[in-house]
Design a protein around this motif. Structure first.
Motif, mmCIF file in Angstrom:
data_model
loop_
_atom_site.group_PDB
_atom_site.id
_atom_site.type_symbol
_atom_site.label_atom_id
_atom_site.label_comp_id
_atom_site.label_asym_id
_atom_site.label_seq_id
_atom_site.Cartn_x
_atom_site.Cartn_y
_atom_site.Cartn_z
ATOM 1 N N LEU A 101 0.841 -1.206 0.000
ATOM 2 C CA LEU A 101 0.000 0.000 0.000
ATOM 3 C C LEU A 101 0.873 1.252 0.000
ATOM 4 O O LEU A 101 0.603 2.213 -0.734
ATOM 5 C CB LEU A 101 -0.915 0.014 1.231
ATOM 6 C CG LEU A 101 -2.059 -1.000 1.212
ATOM 7 C CD1 LEU A 101 -2.725 -1.066 2.581
ATOM 8 C CD2 LEU A 101 -3.092 -0.639 0.150
ATOM 9 N N LEU A 102 1.929 1.226 0.818
ATOM 10 C CA LEU A 102 2.813 2.397 0.915
ATOM 11 C C LEU A 102 3.499 2.679 -0.425
ATOM 12 O O LEU A 102 3.689 3.840 -0.797
ATOM 13 C CB LEU A 102 3.852 2.172 2.021
ATOM 14 C CG LEU A 102 3.274 2.328 3.440
ATOM 15 C CD1 LEU A 102 4.172 1.641 4.472
ATOM 16 C CD2 LEU A 102 3.096 3.809 3.785
ATOM 17 N N LYS A 103 3.856 1.624 -1.137
ATOM 18 C CA LYS A 103 4.474 1.794 -2.464
ATOM 19 C C LYS A 103 3.508 2.570 -3.375
ATOM 20 O O LYS A 103 3.909 3.516 -4.056
ATOM 21 C CB LYS A 103 4.788 0.416 -3.053
ATOM 22 C CG LYS A 103 5.419 0.425 -4.419
ATOM 23 C CD LYS A 103 5.892 -0.984 -4.785
ATOM 24 C CE LYS A 103 6.613 -1.014 -6.118
ATOM 25 N NZ LYS A 103 5.681 -0.952 -7.264
ATOM 26 N N GLY A 104 2.237 2.186 -3.348
ATOM 27 C CA GLY A 104 1.232 2.894 -4.151
ATOM 28 C C GLY A 104 1.094 4.351 -3.721
ATOM 29 O O GLY A 104 0.978 5.250 -4.561
ATOM 30 N N LEU A 105 1.130 4.590 -2.409
ATOM 31 C CA LEU A 105 0.978 5.970 -1.909
ATOM 32 C C LEU A 105 2.150 6.843 -2.331
ATOM 33 O O LEU A 105 1.979 8.035 -2.610
ATOM 34 C CB LEU A 105 0.868 5.978 -0.380
ATOM 35 C CG LEU A 105 -0.363 5.292 0.229
ATOM 36 C CD1 LEU A 105 -0.327 5.422 1.750
ATOM 37 C CD2 LEU A 105 -1.656 5.864 -0.329
ATOM 38 N N ARG A 106 3.359 6.241 -2.372
ATOM 39 C CA ARG A 106 4.529 7.040 -2.775
ATOM 40 C C ARG A 106 4.453 7.399 -4.254
ATOM 41 O O ARG A 106 4.843 8.486 -4.653
ATOM 42 C CB ARG A 106 5.820 6.271 -2.487
ATOM 43 C CG ARG A 106 6.144 6.234 -1.004
ATOM 44 C CD ARG A 106 7.522 5.655 -0.734
ATOM 45 N NE ARG A 106 7.602 5.233 0.660
ATOM 46 C CZ ARG A 106 7.481 3.971 1.060
ATOM 47 N NH1 ARG A 106 7.324 2.993 0.184
ATOM 48 N NH2 ARG A 106 7.530 3.683 2.342
ATOM 49 N N GLU A 107 3.919 6.465 -5.060
ATOM 50 C CA GLU A 107 3.869 6.712 -6.503
ATOM 51 C C GLU A 107 2.678 7.587 -6.903
ATOM 52 O O GLU A 107 2.763 8.352 -7.850
ATOM 53 C CB GLU A 107 3.824 5.371 -7.243
ATOM 54 C CG GLU A 107 5.168 4.657 -7.144
ATOM 55 C CD GLU A 107 5.104 3.180 -7.563
ATOM 56 O OE1 GLU A 107 6.088 2.485 -7.313
ATOM 57 O OE2 GLU A 107 4.075 2.750 -8.114
ATOM 58 N N LEU A 108 1.575 7.446 -6.170
ATOM 59 C CA LEU A 108 0.349 8.187 -6.510
ATOM 60 C C LEU A 108 -0.232 8.818 -5.246
ATOM 61 O O LEU A 108 -1.323 8.468 -4.820
ATOM 62 C CB LEU A 108 -0.695 7.223 -7.106
ATOM 63 C CG LEU A 108 -0.319 6.495 -8.394
ATOM 64 C CD1 LEU A 108 -1.230 5.290 -8.628
ATOM 65 C CD2 LEU A 108 -0.413 7.455 -9.576
ATOM 66 N N PRO A 109 0.510 9.734 -4.618
ATOM 67 C CA PRO A 109 0.054 10.246 -3.310
ATOM 68 C C PRO A 109 -1.316 10.925 -3.393
ATOM 69 O O PRO A 109 -1.496 11.840 -4.197
ATOM 70 C CB PRO A 109 1.153 11.243 -2.907
ATOM 71 C CG PRO A 109 1.916 11.535 -4.136
ATOM 72 C CD PRO A 109 1.767 10.366 -5.062
ATOM 73 N N PRO A 110 -2.277 10.447 -2.584
ATOM 74 C CA PRO A 110 -3.619 11.009 -2.647
ATOM 75 C C PRO A 110 -3.807 12.206 -1.709
ATOM 76 O O PRO A 110 -4.893 12.762 -1.657
ATOM 77 C CB PRO A 110 -4.496 9.840 -2.191
ATOM 78 C CG PRO A 110 -3.634 9.086 -1.230
ATOM 79 C CD PRO A 110 -2.198 9.287 -1.693
ATOM 80 N N GLY A 111 -2.773 12.568 -0.939
ATOM 81 C CA GLY A 111 -2.968 13.675 -0.014
ATOM 82 C C GLY A 111 -3.593 13.231 1.291
ATOM 83 O O GLY A 111 -4.390 13.951 1.884
ATOM 84 N N GLY A 112 -3.252 12.034 1.728
ATOM 85 C CA GLY A 112 -3.610 11.612 3.080
ATOM 86 C C GLY A 112 -4.889 10.820 3.194
ATOM 87 O O GLY A 112 -5.543 10.502 2.196
ATOM 88 N N GLY A 113 -5.225 10.517 4.442
ATOM 89 C CA GLY A 113 -6.395 9.707 4.729
ATOM 90 C C GLY A 113 -6.175 8.889 5.987
ATOM 91 O O GLY A 113 -5.469 9.325 6.898
ATOM 92 N N ILE A 114 -6.774 7.696 6.009
ATOM 93 C CA ILE A 114 -6.716 6.841 7.202
ATOM 94 C C ILE A 114 -6.302 5.427 6.806
ATOM 95 O O ILE A 114 -6.855 4.850 5.859
ATOM 96 C CB ILE A 114 -8.095 6.799 7.896
ATOM 97 C CG1 ILE A 114 -8.446 8.185 8.446
ATOM 98 C CG2 ILE A 114 -8.096 5.753 9.031
ATOM 99 C CD1 ILE A 114 -9.857 8.294 8.997
ATOM 100 N N ALA A 115 -5.313 4.871 7.523
ATOM 101 C CA ALA A 115 -4.994 3.444 7.417
ATOM 102 C C ALA A 115 -5.830 2.764 8.493
ATOM 103 O O ALA A 115 -5.528 2.832 9.685
ATOM 104 C CB ALA A 115 -3.503 3.202 7.646
ATOM 105 N N HIS A 116 -6.922 2.138 8.051
ATOM 106 C CA HIS A 116 -7.943 1.659 8.983
ATOM 107 C C HIS A 116 -7.560 0.306 9.578
ATOM 108 O O HIS A 116 -6.896 -0.496 8.931
ATOM 109 C CB HIS A 116 -9.291 1.656 8.230
ATOM 110 C CG HIS A 116 -10.097 0.426 8.302
ATOM 111 N ND1 HIS A 116 -10.790 0.066 9.436
ATOM 112 C CD2 HIS A 116 -10.339 -0.533 7.391
ATOM 113 C CE1 HIS A 116 -11.428 -1.077 9.189
ATOM 114 N NE2 HIS A 116 -11.163 -1.468 7.976
#
Ligand SMILES: [Zn+2]
Length: 276
Positions: A144-159
């Motif tokens: 998931l973190l790999k995806g966030l680094r490549e396509l950062p959505p500007g935050g949220g919640i890791a539920h």
């Protein structure tokens, strides 16, 4: 004032006829806001209508456990639904999205790839519409973190976060808060309780994940379930008691923890602030 950042109030465990009365019960205990995430195309209208009926917030997305039955054009439909509802102040995120590498059928190579396709496509939609994301994390934090680094959505919640301190830090660096709930009410969950006790206070949000993840006082052990005793159904009305356990772990008063975690929820889901 508590904020339940994750509850599936549209789940079949809940009788729609009792939804308003049960929500009022939670409100009477101080649960001011609930966020109802969607899981698949067929429940987007339901969660939106329910959030309006109950005075709560919602998210729209395709949950990784529903990827096997999702169609490619569900992503176009999600784009259209987000476009149509962007003016709705109760829409606060894209979710629930993510990756599940725990359920055996979902770990087959082709299904991993399909989950990743839906995850990345939904990160792109979050970016396009300027919305944060609500992430389902199960044996999948690094992917998931790999995806966030490549396509950062500007935050949220890791539920329902249950990873390492390093993974927690990496989510925080991506602008995420970590969702904690009933799992930390079990004393044997030492690593999770230590993490919840030691992470920076401004990184924590609370959630029930109702009807799932029952706290210790609702939990029915497997042997009793096998004998026919039903598992306890979790609900936002349990949130203040779960929060009191976390407050205790951190040496805070319950009202201090309620305020801090609600402030955090409004920071990572900025549209919640407008509802308050
Ligand atoms: Zn969920």
């Amino acid at each position: 004032m508590w904020t339940d950042t994750h509850c599936h109030l549209d789940a079949p465990e809940f009788d729609p006829a009792c939804a308003a009365a049960q929500r009022d019960e939670a409100r009477a205990r101080g649960v001011a806001h609930c966020v109802i995430p969607a899981v698949e195309r067929s429940n987007w209208d339901t969660v939106r209508a329910l959030a309006h009926r109950l005075g709560d917030a919602y998210a729209l997305g395709i949950h990784p456990l529903y990827v096997p039955q999702a169609q490619d054009d569900d992503l176009d439909a999600l784009d259209a639904a987000l476009t149509a509802q962007l003016g709705d102040p109760r829409l606060v995120a894209v979710g629930e999205i993510g990756l599940d590498f725990f359920v055996p059928a979902l770990t087959e190579p082709a299904m991993r790839e399909r989950q990743t396709h839906f995850y990345r496509a939904q990160l792109r939609l979050a970016r396009k519409h300027g919305l944060p994301v609500i992430l389902h994390v199960r044996r999948s934090a690094d992917a998931l973190l790999k995806g966030l680094r490549e396509l950062p959505p500007g935050g949220g919640i890791a539920h329902a976060f249950n990873g390492s301190a390093q993974q927690a830090q990496a989510f925080i660096e991506q602008g995420f808060a970590l969702g904690f709930g009933g799992a930390l009410t079990f004393e044997p969950a030492r690593q999770l309780r230590r993490l919840a006790g030691e992470l920076p206070l401004n990184a924590l949000v609370l959630e029930t994940d109702a009807p799932d993840i029952p706290p210790q006082w609702l939990y029915v052990p497997a042997a009793e379930r096998a004998a026919g005793v039903a598992q306890g159904v979790n609900h936002p009305r349990e949130l203040p008691r779960i929060g009191a356990v976390l407050a205790d772990l951190r040496g805070l008063r319950a009202d201090e923890l309620a305020r801090a975690t609600s402030d955090n929820a409004r920071r990572v889901l900025p549209r919640l602030a407008a509802l308050a």
